[in-house]
Design an enzyme around this catalytic site. Structure first.
Site, PDB file in Angstrom:
ATOM      1  N   TYR A  61      -6.091  27.833  10.153  1.00 26.64           N
ATOM      2  CA  TYR A  61      -5.360  28.736   9.269  1.00 26.64           C
ATOM      3  C   TYR A  61      -4.688  29.812  10.109  1.00 26.64           C
ATOM      4  O   TYR A  61      -5.249  30.320  11.067  1.00 26.64           O
ATOM      5  CB  TYR A  61      -6.239  29.295   8.166  1.00 26.64           C
ATOM      6  CG  TYR A  61      -7.450  30.139   8.524  1.00 26.64           C
ATOM      7  CD1 TYR A  61      -8.126  30.026   9.728  1.00 26.64           C
ATOM      8  CD2 TYR A  61      -7.938  31.058   7.600  1.00 26.64           C
ATOM      9  CE1 TYR A  61      -9.247  30.803  10.011  1.00 26.64           C
ATOM     10  CE2 TYR A  61      -9.050  31.837   7.865  1.00 26.64           C
ATOM     11  CZ  TYR A  61      -9.695  31.701   9.079  1.00 26.64           C
ATOM     12  OH  TYR A  61     -10.800  32.475   9.342  1.00 26.64           O
ATOM     13  N   TYR A 175      -8.236  31.308  -1.134  1.00 24.12           N
ATOM     14  CA  TYR A 175      -7.241  32.225  -0.599  1.00 24.12           C
ATOM     15  C   TYR A 175      -6.125  32.529  -1.613  1.00 24.12           C
ATOM     16  O   TYR A 175      -6.112  32.006  -2.716  1.00 24.12           O
ATOM     17  CB  TYR A 175      -6.705  31.670   0.714  1.00 24.12           C
ATOM     18  CG  TYR A 175      -7.808  31.540   1.746  1.00 24.12           C
ATOM     19  CD1 TYR A 175      -8.622  32.633   2.055  1.00 24.12           C
ATOM     20  CD2 TYR A 175      -8.075  30.329   2.370  1.00 24.12           C
ATOM     21  CE1 TYR A 175      -9.655  32.523   2.977  1.00 24.12           C
ATOM     22  CE2 TYR A 175      -9.103  30.206   3.299  1.00 24.12           C
ATOM     23  CZ  TYR A 175      -9.892  31.309   3.597  1.00 24.12           C
ATOM     24  OH  TYR A 175     -10.913  31.203   4.509  1.00 24.12           O
ATOM     25  N   ARG A 222      -1.452  22.284   0.867  1.00 26.70           N
ATOM     26  CA  ARG A 222      -2.894  22.005   0.809  1.00 26.70           C
ATOM     27  C   ARG A 222      -3.388  22.483  -0.550  1.00 26.70           C
ATOM     28  O   ARG A 222      -3.140  23.630  -0.940  1.00 26.70           O
ATOM     29  CB  ARG A 222      -3.625  22.735   1.931  1.00 26.70           C
ATOM     30  CG  ARG A 222      -4.929  22.046   2.294  1.00 26.70           C
ATOM     31  CD  ARG A 222      -5.529  22.608   3.540  1.00 26.70           C
ATOM     32  NE  ARG A 222      -6.401  21.632   4.181  1.00 26.70           N
ATOM     33  CZ  ARG A 222      -7.242  21.923   5.155  1.00 26.70           C
ATOM     34  NH1 ARG A 222      -7.321  23.157   5.619  1.00 26.70           N
ATOM     35  NH2 ARG A 222      -7.996  20.989   5.689  1.00 26.70           N
ATOM     36  N   ARG A 295     -14.993  12.972   6.220  1.00 21.37           N
ATOM     37  CA  ARG A 295     -15.840  12.703   7.395  1.00 21.37           C
ATOM     38  C   ARG A 295     -15.784  11.223   7.762  1.00 21.37           C
ATOM     39  O   ARG A 295     -16.790  10.562   7.954  1.00 21.37           O
ATOM     40  CB  ARG A 295     -17.277  13.162   7.129  1.00 21.37           C
ATOM     41  CG  ARG A 295     -17.929  13.803   8.343  1.00 21.37           C
ATOM     42  CD  ARG A 295     -19.290  14.404   8.048  1.00 21.37           C
ATOM     43  NE  ARG A 295     -20.237  13.452   7.564  1.00 21.37           N
ATOM     44  CZ  ARG A 295     -20.810  13.502   6.347  1.00 21.37           C
ATOM     45  NH1 ARG A 295     -20.536  14.486   5.533  1.00 21.37           N
ATOM     46  NH2 ARG A 295     -21.652  12.571   5.984  1.00 21.37           N
ATOM     47  N   ALA A 317     -11.150  16.364  10.273  1.00 20.09           N
ATOM     48  CA  ALA A 317     -11.431  17.518  11.119  1.00 20.09           C
ATOM     49  C   ALA A 317     -12.606  17.117  11.987  1.00 20.09           C
ATOM     50  O   ALA A 317     -12.462  16.781  13.161  1.00 20.09           O
ATOM     51  CB  ALA A 317     -11.722  18.748  10.276  1.00 20.09           C
ATOM     52  N   CYS A 344     -23.492  17.569  10.972  1.00 25.84           N
ATOM     53  CA  CYS A 344     -24.461  18.670  11.072  1.00 25.84           C
ATOM     54  C   CYS A 344     -23.816  20.040  10.886  1.00 25.84           C
ATOM     55  O   CYS A 344     -24.495  21.025  10.641  1.00 25.84           O
ATOM     56  CB  CYS A 344     -25.149  18.621  12.436  1.00 25.84           C
ATOM     57  SG  CYS A 344     -24.007  18.840  13.828  1.00 25.84           S
ATOM     58  N   CYS A 359     -19.776  21.293  19.499  1.00 27.92           N
ATOM     59  CA  CYS A 359     -20.097  20.109  18.698  1.00 27.92           C
ATOM     60  C   CYS A 359     -21.354  19.457  19.247  1.00 27.92           C
ATOM     61  O   CYS A 359     -21.539  19.367  20.457  1.00 27.92           O
ATOM     62  CB  CYS A 359     -18.919  19.135  18.760  1.00 27.92           C
ATOM     63  SG  CYS A 359     -19.267  17.507  18.085  1.00 27.92           S
ATOM     64  N   ASP A 635     -34.328  21.447  25.850  1.00 25.07           N
ATOM     65  CA  ASP A 635     -35.370  22.292  25.267  1.00 25.07           C
ATOM     66  C   ASP A 635     -36.432  22.695  26.282  1.00 25.07           C
ATOM     67  O   ASP A 635     -37.123  23.693  26.094  1.00 25.07           O
ATOM     68  CB  ASP A 635     -36.042  21.556  24.098  1.00 25.07           C
ATOM     69  CG  ASP A 635     -35.126  21.443  22.893  1.00 25.07           C
ATOM     70  OD1 ASP A 635     -34.201  22.261  22.771  1.00 25.07           O
ATOM     71  OD2 ASP A 635     -35.337  20.530  22.073  1.00 25.07           O
TER      72      ASP A 635
HETATM   73  P1  ADP Z   1     -34.383  17.691  24.458  1.00 21.62           P
HETATM   74  O1  ADP Z   1     -33.807  18.192  23.164  1.00 21.62           O
HETATM   75  O2  ADP Z   1     -34.388  18.751  25.491  1.00 21.62           O
HETATM   76  O3  ADP Z   1     -33.770  16.413  24.916  1.00 21.62           O
HETATM   77  P2  ADP Z   1     -36.649  16.335  23.229  1.00 21.62           P
HETATM   78  O4  ADP Z   1     -37.935  16.952  22.810  1.00 21.62           O
HETATM   79  O5  ADP Z   1     -35.748  15.808  22.198  1.00 21.62           O
HETATM   80  O6  ADP Z   1     -35.944  17.406  24.181  1.00 21.62           O
HETATM   81  O7  ADP Z   1     -36.971  15.147  24.215  1.00 21.62           O
HETATM   82  C1  ADP Z   1     -37.920  15.247  25.229  1.00 21.62           C
HETATM   83  C2  ADP Z   1     -38.431  13.859  25.543  1.00 21.62           C
HETATM   84  O8  ADP Z   1     -39.215  13.932  26.717  1.00 21.62           O
HETATM   85  C3  ADP Z   1     -39.311  13.264  24.449  1.00 21.62           C
HETATM   86  O9  ADP Z   1     -38.806  11.994  24.092  1.00 21.62           O
HETATM   87  C4  ADP Z   1     -40.692  13.171  25.121  1.00 21.62           C
HETATM   88  O10 ADP Z   1     -41.405  12.028  24.687  1.00 21.62           O
HETATM   89  C5  ADP Z   1     -40.352  13.066  26.592  1.00 21.62           C
HETATM   90  N1  ADP Z   1     -41.386  13.527  27.534  1.00 21.62           N
HETATM   91  C6  ADP Z   1     -42.090  14.680  27.480  1.00 21.62           C
HETATM   92  N2  ADP Z   1     -42.932  14.781  28.538  1.00 21.62           N
HETATM   93  C7  ADP Z   1     -42.751  13.672  29.290  1.00 21.62           C
HETATM   94  C8  ADP Z   1     -43.313  13.180  30.528  1.00 21.62           C
HETATM   95  N3  ADP Z   1     -44.217  13.875  31.217  1.00 21.62           N
HETATM   96  N4  ADP Z   1     -42.887  11.988  31.008  1.00 21.62           N
HETATM   97  C9  ADP Z   1     -41.936  11.288  30.329  1.00 21.62           C
HETATM   98  N5  ADP Z   1     -41.368  11.713  29.167  1.00 21.62           N
HETATM   99  C10 ADP Z   1     -41.760  12.881  28.656  1.00 21.62           C
HETATM  100 FE1  SF4 Z   2     -19.722  16.440  13.451  1.00 24.77          FE
HETATM  101 FE2  SF4 Z   2     -19.813  17.619  15.808  1.00 24.77          FE
HETATM  102 FE3  SF4 Z   2     -19.315  19.035  13.651  1.00 24.77          FE
HETATM  103 FE4  SF4 Z   2     -21.764  18.017  14.006  1.00 24.77          FE
HETATM  104  S1  SF4 Z   2     -20.769  19.534  15.271  1.00 24.77           S
HETATM  105  S2  SF4 Z   2     -20.533  18.009  12.122  1.00 24.77           S
HETATM  106  S3  SF4 Z   2     -21.258  16.129  15.054  1.00 24.77           S
HETATM  107  S4  SF4 Z   2     -18.052  17.451  14.491  1.00 24.77           S
END
Ligand code: ADP
Ligand code: SF4
Length: 669
Positions: A61, A175, A222, A295, A317, A344, A359, A635
């Site tokens: 926009y 709008y 639109r 989508r 989009a 998502c 994304c 993570d």
């Molecule tokens: P991220 O979002 O960071 O990818 P997830 O929790 O989705 O983290 O994935 C971590 C993966 O690592 C899981 O599938 C888990 O089973 C695996 N994992 C954790 N510890 C070990 C380890 N010591 N050896 C092998 N795999 C592992």
């Molecule tokens: Fe789709 Fe990416 Fe938006 Fe999630 S972030 S809704 S995967 S375009």
């Protein structure tokens, strides 16, 4: 591979007034969190979409005049010639790949609070302005309407000077022009009251915009095909009458629906092609081409809707954000490589937080200019190094794909019997099954990379890693939900946290079914608390959702699904306790405490599911950090969203042995 001839129709050119779209792939206007603030970031991103085969690429926009800004949500602008120069960057990038460039001229009216300009917002009447903001509009008199038309025309001419091929009259969403169209417009002059009067401003703007720029630019409208109502957004009577009246005036109808949380619905609530039922009548009342969204990630769905005469142009989009190269992949017979949007709405959180779009599926989105990342190409490897990735969740898988494409030898060791990590587990929760696409796309890619191998049921420890002796190790072992309740509200463990009835989301996802009645304690505030409550309630348990926030799943306001989540939770009969933390847990009850007054009361609970914060699984990293070249990603580095894990895996792969574009993490404008 050559294109499947079935899809030829998607590659036919489409005449739109004085211009011709080279194919039916049409990136509709969508916000990016970039707008006028980040013109180079924006231009390069839009250019990549055109490169990927989208025959038409539109801006977000675009404010026509300082009387309407949408800050803190970033929009584009065409207020003056400086804006012409900066939007011309986008036009040039889009044209460089043979696509048409469209601009969505916008005036927010009562839909924006004008935090930036401090001008009094304008509207058809004196009415509340913004969202929950304490302002009202100045009611527009006749001279204001004339001014608005003048501003719109001036902006249209600037758009033409910038080189745009399609200029929008934006009469949808909440709008200004739509505010005139709605039955709530009870003006007593010729711009309010009757349907014809309410449509007058739109009619005049279409006609005058065509007169002003119609020699070289198509004029698109639109428009919402519904006005909401109790029957689930199926009240289409008035919009139909309006299109019957105005149907032949513009060159293109860009059709959406009234309810934005449905138009932009997450996959938890809205399926692919979700707008079809509401808008499928539009082509029956106009001969002009129609574009709409849904989508669409399946080429077969696109094909069906074009063949059935529901749409002429396949609007997108999110699918174009998750995979800017969808058209080219279909064209080259590589449909299986489409990186499908998971629905998502992390992309929308950029705009909502005033930051550039990102994304979950496409980590390069928004990084095209500032980091020089491209969704389809990546620099080749710098050495013959080998990399061991421990953990096959979204971070590990994305790193493996990106490193594999660079040519490195990659091994993934995954503890569980399947790859996908948290995505595999979370995608089995109610409504989240499309999230599995994060894993599916990456597994498909790994299948094509002979230099990437993986081992399942392989819990690796320090000794095994040293024996394996890779050149680099990436720890991608994820994070574990805390059981003690420490998080945003609690600095110390909740009293009673170590009792037998205390569970975490990990326990529920691993298959543990608690005894009811159960309390779900959500101090995480994104989706997990709400979705676990939903799962347990659907399993027949009495559920109370307790959260210190003022609403359930509060961060999902940014993904445009909070009120849908709240609605689902209430309709399921889940009891909601907002503004309350858990003071203590005992065998058959929990004490909940008002976060404002400190008043406590007991509620019955045989079990408590605690979703507060997560602990990184970083033990291996610390054991090895002095012995081998090692990094943490996803993570296990910093728990976050799936999008942050994918991004983390991707950037670690891009940056391995690579020289950075600039000595800071990214280029700035
Ligand atoms: P991220 O979002 O960071 O990818 P997830 O929790 O989705 O983290 O994935 C971590 C993966 O690592 C899981 O599938 C888990 O089973 C695996 N994992 C954790 N510890 C070990 C380890 N010591 N050896 C092998 N795999 C592992
Ligand atoms: Fe789709 Fe990416 Fe938006 Fe999630 S972030 S809704 S995967 S375009």
């Amino acid at each position: 591979m050559p294109r499947d001839p079935r899809f030829d129709i998607l590659f036919e050119p489409v005449q739109i007034g004085p211009v011709t779209a080279p194919n039916r792939f049409y990136q509709v206007p969508h916000c990016t969190g970039m707008g006028y603030r980040r013109p180079k970031t924006l231009a390069t991103m839009r250019g990549v979409k055109a490169e990927g085969g989208w025959g038409t690429v539109c801006t977000e926009y675009c404010s026509i005049h300082p009387s309407s800004d949408d800050e803190p949500f970033p929009s584009a602008s065409l207020w003056d010639d400086q804006d012409v120069a900066s939007l011309a960057l986008t036009v040039d990038e889009v044209h460089a790949h043979g696509a048409l460039a469209g601009v969505e001229l916008w005036h927010g009216g009562a839909g924006s609070a004008n935090f930036y300009s401090r001008e009094a917002p304008i509207g058809p009447a004196s009415q509340p302005a913004g969202v929950w903001d304490p302002f009202q509009t100045r009611a527009m008199d006749k001279s204001d309407i004339q001014d608005l038309k003048r501003w719109h025309l001036a902006a249209a001419k600037r758009a033409q000077r910038a080189g745009f091929d399609i200029v929008y009259v934006y009469a949808a969403h909440w709008y200004l022009i739509r505010q005139f169209l709605l039955p709530s417009n009870r003006r007593t002059d010729e711009y309010g009251g009757s349907l014809e009067n309410r449509a007058r401003l739109l009619r005049e703007l279409i006609v005058e915009t065509k007169e002003a720029v119609g020699d070289t630019c198509a004029v698109a409208v639109r428009f919402s095909a519904s006005i909401g109502g109790p029957d689930h957004d199926q009240d289409t009577a008035e919009p139909r009458e309006m299109i019957e009246m105005l149907g032949e005036l513009p060159d293109l109808w860009d059709i959406t629906v009234h309810d934005y949380s449905y138009e932009l619905g997450t996959s938890r609530f809205v399926p692919e092609a979700g707008l079809e039922e509401t808008m499928s009548w539009v082509k029956g009342v106009t001969t002009k081409p129609v574009v709409s969204v849904g989508r669409f990630t399946s080429p077969d769905t696109m094909l069906r809707l074009v063949r059935q005469g529901v749409i002429d142009l396949v609007g997108a989009a999110r699918p174009s954000i998750a995979d800017p190269f969808i058209p080219n992949k279909i064209d080259e017979g590589r449909e299986d490589e489409i990186r499908e949007c998971i629905g998502c709405n992390i992309c929308y959180t950029g705009d909502q937080t005033g930051t550039p779009i990102r994304c979950t599926q496409n980590p390069t989105m928004g990084e095209e200019w500032r980091k020089g990342w491209h969704p389809e190409t990546i620099a080749p490897k710098e050495s013959d190094s080998s990399i061991l990735i421990v953990g096959g969740g979204p971070a590990g898988l994305e790193a493996a794909v990106a490193l594999g494409k660079r040519g490195y030898d990659v091994t993934i060791a995954e503890a569980r019997r399947e790859l996908g990590g948290r995505v595999s587990l979370e995608s089995r929760l109610p409504g989240l099954n499309q999230w599995a696409r994060v894993t599916e796309w990456r597994l498909n890619q790994i299948g094509k990379l002979p230099n990437v191998e993986f081992f399942l049921e392989s819990v690796v420890d320090k000794e095994q890693i040293i024996e394996f002796s890779p050149d680099y190790v990436a720890i991608a072992t994820g994070a574990t939900w805390r059981r003690d309740g420490i998080g945003r509200t609690h600095d110390d463990p909740i009293r009673g946290w170590d009792g037998p009835g205390v569970l975490t989301p990990d326990d529920i996802m691993a298959g543990t079914m608690p005894n009811g009645p159960v309390v779900v304690y959500d101090d995480d505030h994104y989706y997990i608390g709400g979705v676990i409550a939903e799962k347990l309630r659907k399993a027949g348990l009495e559920v109370t959702l307790v959260t210190p926030a003022n609403e359930v799943s509060t961060w999902t306001t940014h993904t445009e699904e909070q009120h849908r989540i709240a609605q689902r939770i209430l309709l399921l009969g889940i009891v909601v306790e907002t503004g309350r933390s858990i003071a203590s847990i005992s065998e058959d009850s929990v004490a909940i405490e008002c976060v404002f007054t400190g008043e406590t009361r007991e509620i019955a609970a045989s079990s408590v599911v605690v979703a507060t914060s997560r602990k990184p699984n970083d033990g291996l990293f610390y054991e090895l950090v002095d012995e081998i070249k090692i990094t943490r990603i996803g993570d296990s580095l910093a728990p976050g969203t799936i999008a942050t894990s994918v991004y983390s895996g991707h950037s670690s792969a891009r940056e391995l042995e690579a020289e950075l574009l600039v000595p800071v993490p990214f280029r700035r404008e």
